[in-house]
Scaffold this motif. Structure first.
Motif, short mmCIF file in Angstrom:
data_model
loop_
_atom_site.label_atom_id
_atom_site.label_comp_id
_atom_site.label_asym_id
_atom_site.label_seq_id
_atom_site.Cartn_x
_atom_site.Cartn_y
_atom_site.Cartn_z
N PHE A 149 16.49 4.82 3.72
CA PHE A 149 16.78 5.94 2.82
C PHE A 149 15.68 6.98 2.96
O PHE A 149 14.54 6.76 2.57
CB PHE A 149 16.93 5.46 1.38
N HIS A 150 16.07 8.13 3.52
CA HIS A 150 15.11 9.18 3.85
C HIS A 150 15.30 10.39 2.94
O HIS A 150 16.31 10.52 2.24
CB HIS A 150 15.29 9.60 5.31
N LEU A 151 14.35 11.31 2.98
CA LEU A 151 14.49 12.55 2.22
C LEU A 151 15.68 13.35 2.74
O LEU A 151 15.94 13.41 3.94
CB LEU A 151 13.23 13.40 2.36
N SER A 152 16.40 13.96 1.82
CA SER A 152 17.46 14.89 2.19
C SER A 152 16.84 16.22 2.58
O SER A 152 15.61 16.40 2.50
CB SER A 152 18.41 15.09 1.00
N SER B 116 0.35 6.06 -0.13
CA SER B 116 1.80 6.11 -0.28
C SER B 116 2.36 4.71 -0.45
O SER B 116 1.84 3.73 0.10
CB SER B 116 2.43 6.76 0.96
N SER B 117 3.45 4.63 -1.19
CA SER B 117 4.31 3.45 -1.17
C SER B 117 4.78 3.24 0.26
O SER B 117 4.88 4.18 1.04
CB SER B 117 5.49 3.69 -2.11
N PRO B 118 5.11 2.01 0.66
CA PRO B 118 5.55 1.75 2.04
C PRO B 118 6.93 2.30 2.40
O PRO B 118 7.29 2.30 3.57
CB PRO B 118 5.55 0.22 2.12
N ARG C 284 6.64 7.92 2.27
CA ARG C 284 5.82 8.23 3.45
C ARG C 284 6.17 9.60 4.02
O ARG C 284 5.29 10.32 4.50
CB ARG C 284 6.00 7.13 4.50
N GLU C 285 7.45 9.98 3.95
CA GLU C 285 7.83 11.31 4.42
C GLU C 285 7.26 12.41 3.51
O GLU C 285 6.81 13.46 3.99
CB GLU C 285 9.36 11.40 4.49
N THR D 120 -0.81 3.13 3.23
CA THR D 120 0.24 2.55 2.40
C THR D 120 -0.31 1.39 1.56
O THR D 120 -1.23 0.68 1.97
CB THR D 120 1.41 2.05 3.25
N ASP D 121 0.28 1.23 0.39
CA ASP D 121 -0.15 0.15 -0.53
C ASP D 121 1.07 -0.34 -1.29
O ASP D 121 1.77 0.46 -1.95
CB ASP D 121 -1.22 0.67 -1.49
#
Length: 219
Positions: free
Chosen positions: A28-31, A59-61, A66-67, A92-93
């Motif tokens: 699930f990526h950014l729109s 960032s969350s993984p 991340r984007e 990431t964490d």
């Protein structure tokens, strides 16, 4: 007093045409609008003297965070290059990941959503805990553990942390009220918003909480 400020950024809008509760699912990526949101918040951060001095970006993984962090890094690293500083990388964490939810991969509120199915009714027996997965107290505790560690690691500095609505708000609610349980309909953590929490470096006491919504006008 010396303070460490953690700027919690919520990710931008996600591409989700099937209206699924994607939770921690991959892919699930950014729109397109979500990317514009991330870019607007990144510009806001880069143009702010305090925010642009951030010593680290976490960032969350998950892909959407991340984007979003990647867009922030582009802007920040341009600023750092102009000051002759080395570029930052995203770290990431798992403690700042999205809340665990037993409805993952299902539809809620579109057509015959999962809440209408009898075997799922038990999952919504307690809206304040909540009863459908990881509790708000558990979420706030892991984010709090992360924050305490970073306060010690970055005394007197700024860091940017890209996370999700539930972790950001559950932790903020705990700090402001003494308990993490809340009404999810009353959260104030819009897409690509920034919740900045300043802590006394020595005691860990909260000094201030400031909220900004740089992407509010992006559809």
């Amino acid at each position: 007093m010396p303070a460490t400020t953690i700027h919690f950024v919520r990710h931008g809008k996600v591409e989700n045409p099937e209206h699924l509760l994607y939770e921690r699912l991959p892919g699930f990526h950014l729109s397109e609008s979500g990317m514009r949101m991330a870019q607007a918040t990144a510009r806001y951060i880069a143009q702010d003297p305090q925010l642009s001095a951030a010593a680290a970006v976490y960032s969350s993984p998950l892909e959407r965070t991340r984007e979003t962090a990647g867009e922030i890094l582009k802007q920040l690293n341009q600023q750092r290059a102009g000051r002759g500083e080395e570029p930052l990388d995203v770290i990431t964490d798992g403690r700042i990941i999205e809340a665990g939810n037993n409805f993952r991969g299902t539809r809620i509120g579109h057509g015959r959503g999962s809440l209408l199915r009898g075997h799922n009714l038990k999952l919504v027996s307690n809206l304040w805990k909540p009863s459908w997965g990881e509790t708000y107290a558990q979420i706030a505790a892991r984010v709090g553990d992360f924050a305490k560690e970073k306060i010690r690691e970055y005394p007197g500095q700024q860091i940017i942390v890209v996370s999700h609505e539930s972790p950001i708000w559950s932790y903020r609610h705990l700090l402001e009220t003494g308990h993490a349980e809340h009404n999810m309909l009353l959260r104030r953590a819009a897409l690509a918003s920034i919740t900045s929490i300043a802590f006394d470096c020595k005691t860990g006491r909260v000094i201030s909480i400031v909220y900004a919504d740089p992407a509010a006008n992006i559809q």
